[in-house]
Design a protein around this motif. Sequence first.
Motif, PDB file in Angstrom:
ATOM      1  N   LEU A 140       0.831  -1.201   0.000  1.00  0.00           N
ATOM      2  CA  LEU A 140       0.000   0.000   0.000  1.00  0.00           C
ATOM      3  C   LEU A 140       0.867   1.254   0.000  1.00  0.00           C
ATOM      4  O   LEU A 140       0.621   2.213  -0.750  1.00  0.00           O
ATOM      5  N   ALA A 141       1.899   1.225   0.848  1.00  0.00           N
ATOM      6  CA  ALA A 141       2.811   2.366   0.909  1.00  0.00           C
ATOM      7  C   ALA A 141       3.486   2.585  -0.445  1.00  0.00           C
ATOM      8  O   ALA A 141       3.616   3.725  -0.906  1.00  0.00           O
ATOM      9  N   GLY A 142       3.899   1.487  -1.092  1.00  0.00           N
ATOM     10  CA  GLY A 142       4.545   1.616  -2.393  1.00  0.00           C
ATOM     11  C   GLY A 142       3.611   2.232  -3.419  1.00  0.00           C
ATOM     12  O   GLY A 142       4.006   3.108  -4.198  1.00  0.00           O
ATOM     13  N   ALA A 143       2.337   1.791  -3.410  1.00  0.00           N
ATOM     14  CA  ALA A 143       1.371   2.355  -4.345  1.00  0.00           C
ATOM     15  C   ALA A 143       1.138   3.827  -4.051  1.00  0.00           C
ATOM     16  O   ALA A 143       1.055   4.652  -4.976  1.00  0.00           O
ATOM     17  N   ALA A 144       1.055   4.181  -2.762  1.00  0.00           N
ATOM     18  CA  ALA A 144       0.859   5.583  -2.397  1.00  0.00           C
ATOM     19  C   ALA A 144       2.023   6.428  -2.901  1.00  0.00           C
ATOM     20  O   ALA A 144       1.834   7.561  -3.362  1.00  0.00           O
ATOM     21  N   LEU A 145       3.231   5.861  -2.839  1.00  0.00           N
ATOM     22  CA  LEU A 145       4.396   6.587  -3.356  1.00  0.00           C
ATOM     23  C   LEU A 145       4.300   6.747  -4.866  1.00  0.00           C
ATOM     24  O   LEU A 145       4.628   7.789  -5.426  1.00  0.00           O
ATOM     25  N   ALA A 146       3.834   5.664  -5.535  1.00  0.00           N
ATOM     26  CA  ALA A 146       3.808   5.688  -6.998  1.00  0.00           C
ATOM     27  C   ALA A 146       2.783   6.690  -7.518  1.00  0.00           C
ATOM     28  O   ALA A 146       3.002   7.332  -8.545  1.00  0.00           O
ATOM     29  N   VAL A 147       1.625   6.813  -6.841  1.00  0.00           N
ATOM     30  CA  VAL A 147       0.613   7.750  -7.329  1.00  0.00           C
ATOM     31  C   VAL A 147       0.859   9.160  -6.803  1.00  0.00           C
ATOM     32  O   VAL A 147       0.166  10.095  -7.190  1.00  0.00           O
ATOM     33  N   GLY A 148       1.831   9.324  -5.919  1.00  0.00           N
ATOM     34  CA  GLY A 148       2.126  10.637  -5.367  1.00  0.00           C
ATOM     35  C   GLY A 148       2.702  11.570  -6.422  1.00  0.00           C
ATOM     36  O   GLY A 148       3.031  11.159  -7.535  1.00  0.00           O
ATOM     37  N   ALA A 149       2.824  12.814  -6.029  1.00  0.00           N
ATOM     38  CA  ALA A 149       3.231  13.825  -6.997  1.00  0.00           C
ATOM     39  C   ALA A 149       4.722  13.753  -7.299  1.00  0.00           C
ATOM     40  O   ALA A 149       5.136  13.882  -8.444  1.00  0.00           O
ATOM     41  N   SER A 150       5.535  13.504  -6.272  1.00  0.00           N
ATOM     42  CA  SER A 150       6.980  13.539  -6.469  1.00  0.00           C
ATOM     43  C   SER A 150       7.473  12.193  -6.983  1.00  0.00           C
ATOM     44  O   SER A 150       6.804  11.177  -6.818  1.00  0.00           O
ATOM     45  N   PRO A 151       8.650  12.159  -7.605  1.00  0.00           N
ATOM     46  CA  PRO A 151       9.190  10.877  -8.057  1.00  0.00           C
ATOM     47  C   PRO A 151       9.408   9.963  -6.863  1.00  0.00           C
ATOM     48  O   PRO A 151       9.975  10.386  -5.854  1.00  0.00           O
ATOM     49  N   PRO A 152       8.940   8.729  -6.945  1.00  0.00           N
ATOM     50  CA  PRO A 152       8.937   7.875  -5.762  1.00  0.00           C
ATOM     51  C   PRO A 152      10.314   7.334  -5.423  1.00  0.00           C
ATOM     52  O   PRO A 152      11.128   7.064  -6.302  1.00  0.00           O
ATOM     53  N   MET A 153      10.543   7.180  -4.114  1.00  0.00           N
ATOM     54  CA  MET A 153      11.782   6.583  -3.632  1.00  0.00           C
ATOM     55  C   MET A 153      11.363   5.323  -2.891  1.00  0.00           C
ATOM     56  O   MET A 153      11.203   5.315  -1.679  1.00  0.00           O
ATOM     57  N   LEU A 154      11.152   4.247  -3.653  1.00  0.00           N
ATOM     58  CA  LEU A 154      10.452   3.104  -3.085  1.00  0.00           C
ATOM     59  C   LEU A 154      11.270   2.398  -2.013  1.00  0.00           C
ATOM     60  O   LEU A 154      10.872   2.312  -0.853  1.00  0.00           O
ATOM     61  N   ALA A 155      12.448   1.870  -2.408  1.00  0.00           N
ATOM     62  CA  ALA A 155      13.219   1.069  -1.459  1.00  0.00           C
ATOM     63  C   ALA A 155      13.647   1.916  -0.265  1.00  0.00           C
ATOM     64  O   ALA A 155      13.603   1.455   0.879  1.00  0.00           O
ATOM     65  N   GLY A 156      13.994   3.179  -0.518  1.00  0.00           N
ATOM     66  CA  GLY A 156      14.432   4.042   0.578  1.00  0.00           C
ATOM     67  C   GLY A 156      13.332   4.240   1.606  1.00  0.00           C
ATOM     68  O   GLY A 156      13.572   4.172   2.817  1.00  0.00           O
TER      69      GLY A 156
END
Lengths: 270, 301
Positions: free
Chosen positions: B222-238
């Motif tokens: 869920l957190a990863g998806a929230a990062l992906a749809v967010g405005a800024s470029p996602p920093m997934l693993a970090g």
Amino acid sequence: MTVFETAALAAVLALAAPLALAMLGALLTERAGLRQFGIEGILLAGWLGAGLAISSGGGMPAALLTGVTLGAVLGLGQAMAVVWAGTGPIATGFAMSLLAQALVRLWSGSIPGGPADAGSGAMATLALLATALLWWGLARTPLGSALRAAGDAPGAVVRSGLSLRWLRSGAMIAGSGLIGLAGAGLAMGGSRAAAMPEGLGWLALALVAVAARHPALCPPVAVIAALMVAFLPSGPAMALPWIGAVAALALVGWRGAAPQALRHRLRDEG
Amino acid sequence: MSGTAWRRGGAALSGLAGLAAAALAGWATAMLLGMPGAAGPAAGSGGWPGLVIDAVDHAAPVLLVALGVALGLSAGLSNLGAGGQVVAGGIAASAAAGLVAAPWPLLLLAGGLAGMAAIAIPVVLRVWRGTDEALTTLLIAAMLAAQAPPWPPLALSPPAPLTVGALAISVAGAVWLLGRLTVAGLAVRAIGRDPAAARGAGLPVGRVLLVVGTLSGGLAGLAGAALAVGASPPMLAGTGHAGVVVALLVWRRPLLLPPAALGVGALLAMAAPGVAEAAAAAALLGGLVAMALVRRLRRGS
């Protein structure tokens, strides 16, 4: 032997030798009763240190020395936290891996491209020497049996008047030095993983369990893993070594072959 | 009576010392490595309110991951490789967005499902074979990090600022209440404390571990998806690692999860990605050492 075969052999050796060294380092730490979750960070730090040493004009000995020293220093830090302050080994090692990973990512831009592509023969020799030394040392010397007891029966070590703390600190520092040496080997070999060996530390840690924590089994297991990495086409197939490691871990189980002191989980720390 | 009070006070002291040391170590590391935004909000970024909103938006996925990892730890599962499930959730959300023009809540759902899939093998192997899930989740995380494609731009309207934050805090509250008030929560904690005794008492240990592990991975996805749809470029693993850091620091005191996540969120909002990750890891090291030393002092050894 054709040119192609020689090149392929060198590619396998360039990965297998450092992988075996990293496994032996983790093995030494784990046989003394401490999980080595700092392996990923130590490997990356050795890789970066050796790369910087090479790019600043140092030769192979300077690069190897840098790797060993960095590894031993990180091992000293980990030993001070775990053995003397009393933090949990899994959480501490993992935190150190994260820290080293982030720092290496920040600073690895300063390494010029192009591996030195030398010394895979020397690394293989070092790996075999370390295997023989650990095999003989752990099985046949008083120090080795004390180290094994630190993992299998910590209470007996304390009762016999030996220092559990010094035994484990020593194993952690020496093992981390071996892992740093492995990182330096990765920086020098022309292997594909030399591009930035992320995740290789976790792979090595899993393979130590697959090799039943026996020194003599480390080189063959490392060669099998290196064969997989060296001959797979890039792309989705690159996932295979990791899948293979997970499958092998499932096959050997976890707790059966582990020393007594390793049979704790992250939750039980602290 | 006073003994209990002393013990409680001591436990709170150990937690506070840990957090203080963590904050100090993280701050010092960030300063040492150079943190551009540390002097205050940069000109044109919307001032302090903008910075707070930014911090909350960065903290929300961290809190979701930390919640999942803490939930796993309370049952005895070590989901150290939560970063891999975050990556899986991010990939799934962006892939789903490329297939259909779904609104972002559906993409979050896709991410959660992908996170569950990413943790499925480690959890099943743990229950079935006793395999060390700390190691298998890390292996799968390393595999996914090597596979992650270059990030495709998502052409969709991201959720409004603070939405994901509100979602994360409500999920955290719900998990905390369920854990406190329901028999299932009690069962989870009993299994975490002593699996053998729980099995002896007739609890379905394997099934509970499967459910808790799946939820843990789902929250990270869920957190990863929230990062992906967010405005800024996602920093997934970090972000995944930051969540693990928060969970390892305060999982025994769940009420401290949101403030700790907010602290790391502020770090992520202000510092460059690499600097923030290093500072978070240093914070964890400092916190662990401080808590261990206080524990040792209290035991008097």
